[in-house]
Design an enzyme around this catalytic site. Structure first.
Site, mmCIF file in Angstrom:
data_model
loop_
_atom_site.group_PDB
_atom_site.id
_atom_site.type_symbol
_atom_site.label_atom_id
_atom_site.label_comp_id
_atom_site.label_asym_id
_atom_site.label_seq_id
_atom_site.Cartn_x
_atom_site.Cartn_y
_atom_site.Cartn_z
ATOM 1 N N ASP A 15 0.949 -0.991 0.046
ATOM 2 C CA ASP A 15 -0.047 -0.079 0.045
ATOM 3 C C ASP A 15 0.982 1.244 0.046
ATOM 4 O O ASP A 15 1.999 1.161 0.229
ATOM 5 C CB ASP A 15 -0.841 0.115 1.259
ATOM 6 N N ASP A 17 -0.257 5.291 0.799
ATOM 7 C CA ASP A 17 -0.420 6.235 1.908
ATOM 8 C C ASP A 17 -0.698 5.483 3.280
ATOM 9 O O ASP A 17 -1.523 4.794 3.458
ATOM 10 C CB ASP A 17 -1.805 7.017 1.448
HETATM 11 C C1 XBP Z 1 -5.094 6.339 0.571
HETATM 12 C C2 XBP Z 1 -6.195 7.049 -0.124
HETATM 13 C C3 XBP Z 1 -6.162 8.144 -1.270
HETATM 14 C C4 XBP Z 1 -5.288 9.440 -0.464
HETATM 15 C C5 XBP Z 1 -5.538 10.614 -1.432
HETATM 16 O O1 XBP Z 1 -4.794 5.350 -0.448
HETATM 17 O O2 XBP Z 1 -7.423 6.830 0.274
HETATM 18 O O3 XBP Z 1 -7.466 8.484 -1.557
HETATM 19 O O4 XBP Z 1 -5.836 9.525 0.760
HETATM 20 O O5 XBP Z 1 -5.066 10.125 -2.641
HETATM 21 P P1 XBP Z 1 -4.033 3.954 0.011
HETATM 22 P P2 XBP Z 1 -5.907 10.667 -3.830
HETATM 23 O O6 XBP Z 1 -3.940 4.100 1.602
HETATM 24 O O7 XBP Z 1 -4.680 2.994 -0.635
HETATM 25 O O8 XBP Z 1 -2.468 4.287 -0.366
HETATM 26 O O9 XBP Z 1 -6.422 11.905 -3.899
HETATM 27 O O10 XBP Z 1 -4.973 10.633 -5.211
HETATM 28 O O11 XBP Z 1 -7.155 9.662 -4.201
HETATM 29 MG MG MG Z 2 -3.045 3.252 3.139
#
Ligand code: XBP
Ligand code: MG
Length: 257
Positions: A15, A17
């Site tokens: 993953d 973020d």
């Molecule tokens: C985390 C999310 C993303 C980010 C924002 O993704 O839900 O939406 O918060 O990025 P993960 P965007 O934990 O799956 O990496 O604004 O490009 O969606």
């Molecule tokens: Mg995440």
């Protein structure tokens, strides 16, 4: 590396973020606020409100959810979907600029584990809800210009119809890898991510982030403070790390056996 040949690790799906880097509070959040200001909106997502909004994955989906809950009159805008997409595009420009300035480092253990997996010829892949531009910018700003090429598959954002907790992105990445889930393992930070990975049949290691540490991680193979470093061991929050103090390829293989 001793492995049970039945479930030998052939790929690790990361993953982004909250897992590769703590991007949300001091990255995505200020980027959203900068986009709101640029478009003349009075919206301001403080850290507490943003933590609540994070339960909705996907930036465009999060904007719409915010409007439904806090600014319902704005839903009457003509061409609402295109307007949200334009606002999100502005936000992504601000987030990428923030990454390009090197403002977001990788979390403990991430660089070490990625290099070790590459040396062990274990594939690495990305399975994320965030936009593809964000993944490229984060990898290049932290691991170097060529680093996106290190990943066998980068599955991101709107490439699939359903965002986490739907399993779509994990199933898409496994399909692109051409590997069964039993030969892979996922590394995540959130309950939404865990649900998605488990639904795709993946064993999952959780490294909690500030916003996710109190979430429900039932079903995770292990819940840790982070991936750990020899000089900065992880804390085990749930599960049995068999006395290990940082996550490496051997540990992932043992978890999968
Ligand atoms: C985390 C999310 C993303 C980010 C924002 O993704 O839900 O939406 O918060 O990025 P993960 P965007 O934990 O799956 O990496 O604004 O490009 O969606
Ligand atoms: Mg995440």
């Amino acid at each position: 590396m001793k492995t049970d040949m039945n479930n030998e690790i052939r790929a690790v799906l990361f993953d982004v973020d909250g897992t590769l880097a703590d991007t949300e509070r001091d990255g995505h959040r200020p980027a959203f606020n900068a986009a709101f200001a640029e478009l003349g909106l009075t919206w301001d997502w403080d850290a507490e409100l943003y933590g609540k909004l994070l339960t909705i994955t996907g930036g465009k989906e999060r904007i719409r959810h915010y409007m439904e809950k806090y600014a319902p009159d704005e839903l009457r805008r003509n061409g609402l979907n295109d307007w949200i997409a334009g606002l999100h595009k502005t936000k992504t420009r601000h987030f990428v600029a923030l990454l390009d300035r090197g403002e977001i480092p990788l979390r403990p253990g991430v660089v070490r584990l990625i290099h070790q997996l590459r040396e062990a010829k274990i594939k690495i892949a990305i399975a994320t809800t965030t936009s593809p531009e964000n993944v490229t910018a984060l990898l290049k700003s932290t691991l170097g210009e060529r680093s996106p090429d290190w990943f066998s598959v980068i599955g991101a954002g709107d490439i699939v119809p359903g965002k986490k907790p739907a399993s779509d992105i994990y199933l898409w990445v496994l399909d692109q890898l051409g590997l069964p889930a039993r030969h892979c393992i996922a590394v995540e930070d959130s309950e939404n991510g865990l649900i998605a990975a488990l639904a795709a049949g993946l064993n999952t290691v959780i490294t909690v982030s500030d916003y996710t540490r109190h979430q429900n991680f039932n079903g995770a193979a292990l819940v840790l403070s982070n991936l750990g470093e020899p000089t900065q061991p992880f804390a085990v929050l749930a599960g049995n790390a068999q006395g290990r103090r940082w996550v490496d390829a051997e540990m992932l293989a043992e978890l999968n056996s």
